[in-house]
Scaffold this active site. Sequence first.
Site, mmCIF file in Angstrom:
data_model
loop_
_atom_site.group_PDB
_atom_site.id
_atom_site.type_symbol
_atom_site.label_atom_id
_atom_site.label_comp_id
_atom_site.label_asym_id
_atom_site.label_seq_id
_atom_site.Cartn_x
_atom_site.Cartn_y
_atom_site.Cartn_z
ATOM 1 N N LEU A 87 -11.938 -0.230 9.627
ATOM 2 C CA LEU A 87 -11.511 0.695 10.325
ATOM 3 C C LEU A 87 -9.799 0.144 11.113
ATOM 4 C CD1 LEU A 87 -13.828 3.962 10.950
ATOM 5 C CD2 LEU A 87 -12.899 2.964 8.880
ATOM 6 N N GLY A 145 0.770 -0.998 -0.059
ATOM 7 C CA GLY A 145 0.088 -0.013 0.121
ATOM 8 C C GLY A 145 0.707 0.333 -0.303
ATOM 9 N N LYS A 158 -1.911 -3.129 7.086
ATOM 10 C CA LYS A 158 -3.126 -2.465 7.832
ATOM 11 C C LYS A 158 -2.776 -3.291 9.125
ATOM 12 C CE LYS A 158 -4.426 1.512 5.658
ATOM 13 N NZ LYS A 158 -5.690 1.890 5.697
ATOM 14 N N LYS A 210 2.791 9.139 18.478
ATOM 15 C CA LYS A 210 2.157 9.372 16.774
ATOM 16 C C LYS A 210 0.868 8.564 17.658
ATOM 17 C CE LYS A 210 1.741 9.028 12.813
ATOM 18 N NZ LYS A 210 2.425 7.577 12.111
ATOM 19 N N ASN A 250 0.122 0.592 12.858
ATOM 20 C CA ASN A 250 -0.860 2.454 13.838
ATOM 21 C C ASN A 250 -0.598 1.391 14.888
ATOM 22 O OD1 ASN A 250 -0.704 4.721 12.335
ATOM 23 N ND2 ASN A 250 -2.587 3.779 11.298
ATOM 24 N N SER A 297 -5.496 8.327 6.932
ATOM 25 C CA SER A 297 -5.836 6.625 6.435
ATOM 26 C C SER A 297 -6.521 6.474 6.845
ATOM 27 C CB SER A 297 -4.422 6.425 6.380
ATOM 28 O OG SER A 297 -4.219 5.566 7.879
#
Length: 298
Positions: free
Chosen positions: A260, A15, A77, A180, A103, A249
Amino acid sequence: MTPGGPDRIAVIGPGAIGTVVAAALHEQGRTPFIAGRSKRPELQLQVDDGTVTVPGPVHTDPAESPGTADLVFLAVKATQTAAAADWLAALCGPDTVVCVLQNGVEQREMVEPLVREGTVVPAVVWFPATREPGGPVTLLSPPRLSLPEAPGALVVEDALRGSRCAVEVSTDFTTLAWRKLLQNAAAGLMALTGRRSGMYRRDDIGRLMLGYLEECAAVARAEGARLTDDEPRRLLDQFRAAPVDRGTSILADREQGRPLEWDVRNAVIQRRGSAHGIPTPISDVVVPLLAAGSDGPG
């Protein structure tokens, strides 16, 4: 693995972030093996001075694995981590380093159960990049990664040394990771409203965001992050300084009907807050709304 760095490198998840890292490696003569969900002949990264083309193909069947790699970048993700299990099994051996470009602050907890052998190294990704369906990835700022001072980090640093992607090995990774996470948590408000960065210039959204970030910062400090009292205000100012049409994103996932990352970006605040006895009233509203926007009936 040679003294000059890892020879066999793979990227799982081509991605936006995975393409940037693959391009940085390719430019240094370390073209990676690329694994993903959709076949593509190549990857393209749009940068200020042109386009970097990374030769493919993108492989979709773990049976096509060339064997164990020295270094694997996991760039899917967080919602797709379990689906990458077969690729991790095919590419990882006892000496493999898996650098997790995801993340959140729970990369090790999520990925280590899927890596039967090898070393998992979490990373903080500090650069935005976007990709329109069927188009090239566009890099929006100089790429940079932060890694903990831990086993395997130097392998990642060696692989990207001299490339367009800078690598920082930090003795205080906890603070960087939670800093972050606060940024990611606040960006979740875009997915709830369907609006872009310009909305943070509203006074009402600004007050809500400050309250939310103060809540998140309290949990982060309990987790060992060294955040100053002005961190929430600094992040709000950062969002307000961004172009009014800048997205994120999680907003792109909402717009395109994809699951999500609400759990690793937002619900973690609830979980860790509860463990420390810290009230999280704003999270208690934001999290179920994000979850409902992602999963379940309706």
